[in-house]
Design an enzyme around this catalytic site. Structure first.
Site, PDB file in Angstrom:
ATOM      1  CE  LYS A   1      -3.027   2.364   3.261  1.00 30.85           C
ATOM      2  NZ  LYS A   1      -3.991   2.155   4.334  1.00 30.85           N
TER       3      LYS A   1
HETATM    4  C1  R5P Z   1      -2.174   4.754   8.302  1.00 33.40           C
HETATM    5  O1  R5P Z   1      -2.440   5.527   9.173  1.00 33.40           O
HETATM    6  C2  R5P Z   1      -3.129   3.770   7.933  1.00 33.40           C
HETATM    7  O2  R5P Z   1      -2.603   2.598   7.384  1.00 33.40           O
HETATM    8  C3  R5P Z   1      -4.280   4.259   7.098  1.00 33.40           C
HETATM    9  O3  R5P Z   1      -5.147   3.210   7.043  1.00 33.40           O
HETATM   10  C4  R5P Z   1      -3.910   4.682   5.717  1.00 33.40           C
HETATM   11  O4  R5P Z   1      -3.131   5.814   5.717  1.00 33.40           O
HETATM   12  C5  R5P Z   1      -5.110   4.781   4.753  1.00 33.40           C
HETATM   13  O5  R5P Z   1      -5.987   5.671   5.111  1.00 33.40           O
HETATM   14  P1  R5P Z   1      -6.212   7.049   4.360  1.00 33.40           P
HETATM   15  O6  R5P Z   1      -6.951   6.745   3.102  1.00 33.40           O
HETATM   16  O7  R5P Z   1      -7.029   7.828   5.340  1.00 33.40           O
HETATM   17  O8  R5P Z   1      -4.876   7.667   4.062  1.00 33.40           O
END
Ligand code: R5P
Length: 261
Positions: free
Chosen positions: A173
């Site tokens: 990710k």
């Molecule tokens: C980190 O804080 C986490 O893995 C979040 O789940 C990630 O950043 C994804 O969330 P967002 O779309 O709010 O950035």
């Protein structure tokens, strides 16, 4: 890759489209009760029917998601810092593989902080987690966390994603950036994007659209869904983009129509 690991991955990346809409609600692990997630159960319940998986911590899962809900779980298993610290990279593994199995997770997620003070620990933690995951048929999602001092460009994010894959991550990710196709091309495992900070809905939909157009298998999106004025409309629109290649304007129309409803 063994059958169990493939099976778990196939519950996250949908075999019919090769894409995925992951709903990230793990932010509380270092942000506490952040906007939109003050009461996790209330936020998550209406969104579950539209998500391919739910990314959260064991505490959020146990307390806020009924055990009879049919949603694949991506369990965040790294943490140990809070927003009160300047250096968020000092993470360790906070949840064991045994517990991930007990919670019937479909994958575990860990952050890596390439270029940070604790780069080495986060990368070796990832490698250890992959080894444990391979023993249990549990896929590992590596999250490329970006420190304040790092630039979210293709050169840096390619470095992060490639290192994550070389450590053995099954899914990575990261953030969308210019020349994103270079990030995807040089990463030998599937890539999903985070949504990042809340932006206007149409911008977030364009981000999802551009990411899948340039090779991401989908999104692991949080704030741009649950902080929207219409989270259900937003996740429906994101879903249309990711799984049906719906154009941004049409998807935005779905969000607005859903808002009226
Ligand atoms: C980190 O804080 C986490 O893995 C979040 O789940 C990630 O950043 C994804 O969330 P967002 O779309 O709010 O950035």
């Amino acid at each position: 890759m063994d059958w169990g690991l493939k099976n778990r991955l196939s519950r996250i990346i949908q075999p019919d489209t090769g894409r995925t809409v992951m709903l990230a609600v793990d932010h509380g692990y270092f942000l506490g009760p952040t906007s939109g997630l003050q009461v996790i159960a209330r936020t998550v319940r209406p969104l579950i029917p539209y998500a391919d998986s739910l990314m959260l911590t064991r505490g959020a899962l146990r307390t806020s998601v009924p055990a009879d809900v049919d949603i694949p779980i991506v369990l965040r298993v790294s943490g140990g810092t809070s927003i009160l610290r300047d250096d968020l990279s000092n993470e360790d593994i906070t949840t064991s593989m045994k517990e991930a199995m007990k919670l019937n997770a479909c994958a575990v997620a860990i952050s890596i902080f390439v270029g940070s003070v604790h780069e080495k620990e986060t990368l070796t933690n990832l490698a250890k987690l992959v080894s444990e995951g391979e023993d249990c048929g549990m896929p590992v999602l590596a999250v490329t966390a970006v420190g304040r001092e790092m630039t979210r460009d293709a050169q840096y994010l390619s470095l992060c994603c490639r290192i994550a894959a070389e450590m053995g991550a099954h899914l990575v990710k990261t953030y969308y950036c210019d020349d994103f196709e270079k990030v995807v091309e040089t990463c030998p495992v599937p890539v999903v994007i985070a949504g990042g900070k809340k932006t206007p809905e149409k911008d977030a939909l364009k981000l999802a659209h551009d990411a899948v157009k340039h090779g991401a298998v989908g999104v692991d999106m949080g704030r741009n869904i649950f902080q929207s004025d219409n989270p259900v409309g937003m996740i429906k629109a994101v879903r249309a983009i990711v799984h049906d290649n719906t154009a941004v304007d049409r998807a935005y129309g779905l969000y607005r129509e859903s808002a009226k409803g």
